[in-house]
Design a protein around this motif. Structure first.
Motif, PDB file in Angstrom:
ATOM      1  N   GLY A 164     143.719  82.098  58.377  1.00 55.73           N
ATOM      2  CA  GLY A 164     142.597  81.236  58.036  1.00 55.73           C
ATOM      3  C   GLY A 164     141.863  80.764  59.276  1.00 55.73           C
ATOM      4  N   PRO A 165     140.822  79.945  59.099  1.00 57.04           N
ATOM      5  CA  PRO A 165     140.015  79.530  60.242  1.00 57.04           C
ATOM      6  C   PRO A 165     140.664  78.383  61.020  1.00 57.04           C
ATOM      7  CG  PRO A 165     139.121  78.602  58.219  1.00 57.04           C
ATOM      8  CD  PRO A 165     140.328  79.401  57.821  1.00 57.04           C
ATOM      9  N   GLY A 166     140.237  78.191  62.283  1.00 57.86           N
ATOM     10  CA  GLY A 166     140.686  77.037  63.075  1.00 57.86           C
ATOM     11  C   GLY A 166     141.717  77.414  64.116  1.00 57.86           C
ATOM     12  N   ALA A 167     141.715  76.641  65.227  1.00 56.19           N
ATOM     13  CA  ALA A 167     142.545  77.002  66.373  1.00 56.19           C
ATOM     14  C   ALA A 167     144.028  76.718  66.159  1.00 56.19           C
ATOM     15  CB  ALA A 167     142.061  76.264  67.612  1.00 56.19           C
ATOM     16  N   ASP A 168     144.353  75.616  65.455  1.00 61.12           N
ATOM     17  CA  ASP A 168     145.772  75.238  65.371  1.00 61.12           C
ATOM     18  C   ASP A 168     146.592  76.289  64.620  1.00 61.12           C
ATOM     19  OD1 ASP A 168     144.134  74.453  63.346  1.00 61.12           O
ATOM     20  OD2 ASP A 168     145.276  72.664  62.819  1.00 61.12           O
ATOM     21  N   TRP A 169     146.026  76.796  63.501  1.00 56.65           N
ATOM     22  CA  TRP A 169     146.766  77.808  62.746  1.00 56.65           C
ATOM     23  C   TRP A 169     146.800  79.121  63.490  1.00 56.65           C
ATOM     24  CZ3 TRP A 169     149.866  77.290  58.607  1.00 56.65           C
ATOM     25  CH2 TRP A 169     149.861  76.021  58.024  1.00 56.65           C
ATOM     26  N   PHE A 170     145.757  79.344  64.302  1.00 57.24           N
ATOM     27  CA  PHE A 170     145.714  80.555  65.097  1.00 57.24           C
ATOM     28  C   PHE A 170     146.899  80.572  66.076  1.00 57.24           C
ATOM     29  CE2 PHE A 170     144.405  82.620  69.013  1.00 57.24           C
ATOM     30  CZ  PHE A 170     144.107  83.874  68.540  1.00 57.24           C
ATOM     31  N   VAL A 171     147.073  79.455  66.780  1.00 58.54           N
ATOM     32  CA  VAL A 171     148.158  79.383  67.766  1.00 58.54           C
ATOM     33  C   VAL A 171     149.505  79.518  67.064  1.00 58.54           C
ATOM     34  CG1 VAL A 171     149.304  77.876  69.415  1.00 58.54           C
ATOM     35  CG2 VAL A 171     146.813  78.011  69.359  1.00 58.54           C
ATOM     36  N   LYS A 172     149.632  78.799  65.943  1.00 57.69           N
ATOM     37  CA  LYS A 172     150.879  78.845  65.193  1.00 57.69           C
ATOM     38  C   LYS A 172     151.204  80.287  64.778  1.00 57.69           C
ATOM     39  CE  LYS A 172     153.000  76.620  61.229  1.00 57.69           C
ATOM     40  NZ  LYS A 172     153.448  77.906  60.731  1.00 57.69           N
ATOM     41  N   SER A 173     150.157  80.984  64.298  1.00 59.14           N
ATOM     42  CA  SER A 173     150.401  82.343  63.814  1.00 59.14           C
ATOM     43  C   SER A 173     150.794  83.265  64.962  1.00 59.14           C
ATOM     44  CB  SER A 173     149.171  82.876  63.098  1.00 59.14           C
ATOM     45  OG  SER A 173     148.238  83.359  64.030  1.00 59.14           O
ATOM     46  N   LYS A 174     150.252  83.010  66.153  1.00 62.85           N
ATOM     47  CA  LYS A 174     150.600  83.870  67.284  1.00 62.85           C
ATOM     48  C   LYS A 174     152.046  83.624  67.692  1.00 62.85           C
ATOM     49  CE  LYS A 174     147.010  86.138  67.306  1.00 62.85           C
ATOM     50  NZ  LYS A 174     147.097  86.077  65.855  1.00 62.85           N
ATOM     51  N   LEU A 175     152.479  82.343  67.608  1.00 65.09           N
ATOM     52  CA  LEU A 175     153.876  82.053  67.936  1.00 65.09           C
ATOM     53  C   LEU A 175     154.802  82.727  66.926  1.00 65.09           C
ATOM     54  CD1 LEU A 175     153.605  78.315  69.002  1.00 65.09           C
ATOM     55  CD2 LEU A 175     153.820  80.330  70.454  1.00 65.09           C
ATOM     56  N   ASP A 176     154.456  82.586  65.629  1.00 65.17           N
ATOM     57  CA  ASP A 176     155.240  83.256  64.586  1.00 65.17           C
ATOM     58  C   ASP A 176     155.253  84.754  64.816  1.00 65.17           C
ATOM     59  OD1 ASP A 176     155.598  80.904  63.379  1.00 65.17           O
ATOM     60  OD2 ASP A 176     154.349  81.305  61.610  1.00 65.17           O
ATOM     61  N   GLY A 177     154.058  85.278  65.155  1.00 63.73           N
ATOM     62  CA  GLY A 177     153.900  86.720  65.342  1.00 63.73           C
ATOM     63  C   GLY A 177     154.795  87.224  66.456  1.00 63.73           C
ATOM     64  N   ALA A 178     154.869  86.441  67.553  1.00 58.89           N
ATOM     65  CA  ALA A 178     155.707  86.854  68.673  1.00 58.89           C
ATOM     66  C   ALA A 178     157.159  86.962  68.203  1.00 58.89           C
ATOM     67  CB  ALA A 178     155.595  85.837  69.803  1.00 58.89           C
ATOM     68  N   TRP A 179     157.584  85.972  67.420  1.00 55.90           N
ATOM     69  CA  TRP A 179     158.944  86.016  66.898  1.00 55.90           C
ATOM     70  C   TRP A 179     159.137  87.234  65.995  1.00 55.90           C
ATOM     71  CZ3 TRP A 179     163.779  85.786  66.855  1.00 55.90           C
ATOM     72  CH2 TRP A 179     164.504  85.856  65.669  1.00 55.90           C
ATOM     73  N   GLN A 180     158.099  87.519  65.164  1.00 56.35           N
ATOM     74  CA  GLN A 180     158.222  88.662  64.259  1.00 56.35           C
ATOM     75  C   GLN A 180     158.382  89.973  65.018  1.00 56.35           C
ATOM     76  OE1 GLN A 180     154.853  88.332  61.655  1.00 56.35           O
ATOM     77  NE2 GLN A 180     155.604  86.401  60.844  1.00 56.35           N
ATOM     78  N   LEU A 181     157.641  90.103  66.147  1.00 58.36           N
ATOM     79  CA  LEU A 181     157.772  91.329  66.928  1.00 58.36           C
ATOM     80  C   LEU A 181     159.198  91.474  67.442  1.00 58.36           C
ATOM     81  CD1 LEU A 181     154.481  91.630  69.006  1.00 58.36           C
ATOM     82  CD2 LEU A 181     155.201  92.962  67.041  1.00 58.36           C
ATOM     83  N   VAL A 182     159.772  90.335  67.907  1.00 57.02           N
ATOM     84  CA  VAL A 182     161.152  90.369  68.374  1.00 57.02           C
ATOM     85  C   VAL A 182     162.074  90.767  67.215  1.00 57.02           C
ATOM     86  CG1 VAL A 182     163.033  88.962  69.295  1.00 57.02           C
ATOM     87  CG2 VAL A 182     160.710  88.638  70.138  1.00 57.02           C
ATOM     88  N   ALA A 183     161.814  90.142  66.045  1.00 56.02           N
ATOM     89  CA  ALA A 183     162.661  90.420  64.884  1.00 56.02           C
ATOM     90  C   ALA A 183     162.614  91.901  64.513  1.00 56.02           C
ATOM     91  CB  ALA A 183     162.227  89.562  63.698  1.00 56.02           C
ATOM     92  N   VAL A 184     161.425  92.489  64.615  1.00 56.08           N
ATOM     93  CA  VAL A 184     161.306  93.901  64.271  1.00 56.08           C
ATOM     94  C   VAL A 184     162.002  94.758  65.325  1.00 56.08           C
ATOM     95  CG1 VAL A 184     159.709  95.831  64.016  1.00 56.08           C
ATOM     96  CG2 VAL A 184     159.207  93.657  62.919  1.00 56.08           C
TER      97      VAL A 184
END
Ligand code: HEC
Ligand code: HEC
Ligand code: HEC
Ligand code: HEC
Ligand code: HEC
Length: 467
Positions: A164-184
């Motif tokens: 969705g729009p906005g910076a806070d969720w963007f940052v959050k999603s990138k942090l989650d994403g980094a974890w997901q890459l590790v998980a994969v």
């Protein structure tokens, strides 16, 4: 002078490695970028390489160069006679040479910033693309990506609902994403990926970017073709007038009344949201009604504000139950209705767990041919083409709804619209939840729809609609 510069960035091993990394990173980024501009399509992995991995290498190289230089000087100071070497270079802007160097350094830095900024921008674009989300970790997201491609949201990017729009969720999603890459990378992710997503952004901040929540839809005519499990696969029609409603005038009515601005519904449930313990409804005047299930645990569970996703939990990853899929395939002529018992047999054969899509296709075809060969030998010989197309259609149905390698089987992800594949609306609507005054949330059959015909052969309503 150029020689001096070269010496300074290659004098020690660390700076030398840094220089090597930065130069090779830069050359590769530029050449891949040029190739892309020339129209060469490399798929999601190329984007990840060009805009994520290579820039990281480039920046690492740039950082290593000064680190190497400082370590080198520190070592010099430790060697006998080297005490006089200062830790940092002496910086005297009165010397023409230093001034010139400073200009070169600033110029190079500007160029580096432009390169890194450009790569970051493109990198984000790559990370938010459907290809990246849906295919980079191919097997992991295969179920969601496959279902998504068949949904009405197949042109909406994953990020529009999941970030969705906005910076806070963007940052959050990138942090989650980094974890997901590790998980994969280390195979740590759960199979299947659990639903519901407890950290999904409130749907009203994402869905409402495109959907005006109180747009008046009114009554919606829904017609469904079903086929009986008899020899003739008799066609049966269900016709419903769904009271979707929406905002009409001052107040919402019908099903979309739940998301009216004046209405607030919160509920307490177990982790899966299938078992609802308590529902708290506050109307626009602040009057609260509490419906509770007497048998539910008094403590624990999770409170949640009801939003779009509590009904539309599968707006984009909508897996279908086998019977629905077979009905659609017969309706569309992919499975020939005139094959005796094809609905019943199809259902029996695909409602199973095969270890892979390939094996499913082979076994489905074998089993369907066996059925016809044993029970209708003449037809099996005459219409082997129809039988094999039916088998292909059944294999397709299996392959877009069941994903053995991710442990996604029929109904791993139940749909909450209606009350067919799961309790859906009946999680709240029914007799289980009551107020102190024994009031319930209505389950009357005409609360949500008027059933015009239920599994009827040639219902009168259809002839009235299309005389
Ligand atoms: C129209 C909005 C929308 C789009 C577009 C979308 N999703 Fe989803 N996604 C959802 C919702 C809603 C849920 C389930 C929420 C729940 O029940 O908690 C979900 C759930 C998921 C899950 C968790 C497993 C599951 O099925 O519940 C994954 C993984 C996922 N999405 C990946 C993706 C990927 C990858 C893409 C792009 C290819 C994508 N999504 C596009 C709305 C969307
Ligand atoms: C970026 C825009 C966008 C976002 C965000 C979005 N949608 Fe949609 N939605 C669409 C489009 C486009 C269609 C297709 C309209 C059509 O084909 O008539 C659609 C169709 C739908 C439909 C009707 C079709 C169907 O499959 O039943 C529903 C329901 C729906 N969206 C719900 C949601 C929900 C719930 C969310 C939030 C999780 C959401 N949408 C987020 C653009 C969006
Ligand atoms: C109480 C459950 C419920 C909630 C909450 C809900 N919807 Fe719906 N919505 C429905 C049902 C049921 C339908 C009709 C489904 C069908 O066509 O089969 C529907 C239909 C739709 C459609 C398609 C309308 C059309 O023209 O066919 C859209 C778009 C949509 N909803 C968006 C949303 C959005 C956005 C939200 C959140 C602001 C939301 N809904 C909240 C139950 C709900
Ligand atoms: C989280 C609980 C919950 C779920 C899930 C839920 N509802 Fe409701 N619904 C309520 C409550 C609470 C009311 C208001 C009851 C009252 O008026 O006392 C309500 C009222 C309604 C009404 C009457 C609205 C009006 O105009 O007054 C309709 C229609 C309705 N729901 C349809 C649905 C449909 C369709 C679904 C499934 C797609 C659904 N609901 C799922 C809690 C829920
Ligand atoms: C809380 C709202 C609600 C109530 C109460 C309710 N339904 Fe439904 N019903 C739905 C929704 C939503 C759908 C799904 C429509 C769709 O799939 O597009 C549905 C679908 C159906 C279908 C069509 C199923 C199909 O796929 O062919 C039938 C039949 C049906 N309902 C019968 C009933 C009967 C009988 C009752 C009374 C016991 C009842 N419903 C009560 C909301 C409700």
């Amino acid at each position: 002078m150029f020689k001096n510069f070269l010496v300074s960035i290659t004098r020690n091993a660390i700076s030398l490695i840094g220089t090597g990394l930065a130069i090779s990173g830069l050359v590769l980024i530029v050449s891949l970028f040029v190739m892309e501009q020339l129209g060469f399509e490399g798929g999601p992995y190329l984007g990840i390489l060009t805009y994520l991995i290579l820039p990281m290498i480039f920046v690492t190289g740039l950082i290593l160069i000064p680190i190497g230089a400082i370590l080198y000087r520190r070592n010099l100071r430790r060697t006998p006679g080297g005490e006089s070497t200062p830790l940092l270079p002496i910086f005297d802007l009165n010397r023409t040479k230093t001034r010139r160097w400073t200009m070169i350094f600033l110029g190079a830095t500007m160029i580096n910033i432009v390169i890194v900024a450009g790569a970051t921008y493109k990198g984000v674009e790559v990370m938010e693309s459907v290809e990246f989300c849906g295919t980079a970790c191919h097997t992991v997201m295969q179920p969601e990506h496959t279902a998504y491609q068949r949904s009405s949201h197949s042109r909406v990017s994953c990020a529009e609902c999941h970030i969705g729009p906005g910076a806070d969720w963007f940052v959050k999603s990138k942090l989650d994403g980094a974890w997901q890459l590790v998980a994969v990378a280390f195979d740590l992710y759960p199979r299947p990926i659990p639903t519901p997503l407890h950290d999904l952004r409130p749907a009203r901040e994402t869905c409402e970017q495109c959907h005006w929540p109180t747009r008046f839809v009114g009554d919606k005519l829904v017609i469904k073709q079903h086929y009986e499990e008899d020899e003739a696969n008799t066609e049966l029609t269900t016709a419903l007038l769904l009271k979707v409603g929406g905002l009409a005038g001052q107040r919402s009515q019908g099903i979309h009344w739940h998301v009216d601005r004046g209405v607030s519904i919160r509920y307490r449930s177990d982790e899966t949201r299938e078992d609802i313990y308590e529902v708290e409804y506050t109307d626009e005047n602040g009057v609260v009604k509490l419906f509770t299930d007497r048998k539910a645990p008094e403590e624990g569970g999770l409170w949640r504000e009801m939003d779009c996703v509590d009904c539309h939990n599968r707006p984009s990853h909508n897996y279908q139950p086998p019977a629905t899929e077979i009905d659609v395939a017969i309706r569309d002529g992919l499975i020939d209705q005139s094959l005796p018992f094809v609905k019943r047999e199809g259902l029996r054969i695909i409602d199973a767990e095969f270890p892979s899509h390939e094996e499913a296709r082979v076994k489905i075809a074998a089993e369907l041919s066996r059925f016809y060969a044993e029970n209708y030998p003449e037809l099996a010989a005459d219409r082997s083409d129809d039988i094999s197309s039916a088998a292909t259609a059944l294999g397709d149905i299996y392959s877009v709804n069941v994903f053995p390698q991710m442990n996604v089987w029929w109904n791993t992800y139940p749909e909450h619209i209606g009350h067919q594949t799961s309790e859906g609306c009946f999680r709240c609507h029914g007799r289980r939840l009551r107020t102190e005054d024994r009031e319930t949330i209505s389950k009357d059959c005409d609360t949500c729809h008027t059933v015009l015909a239920e599994k009827e052969e040639n219902p009168a309503i259809l002839t009235q609609l299309t005389p």
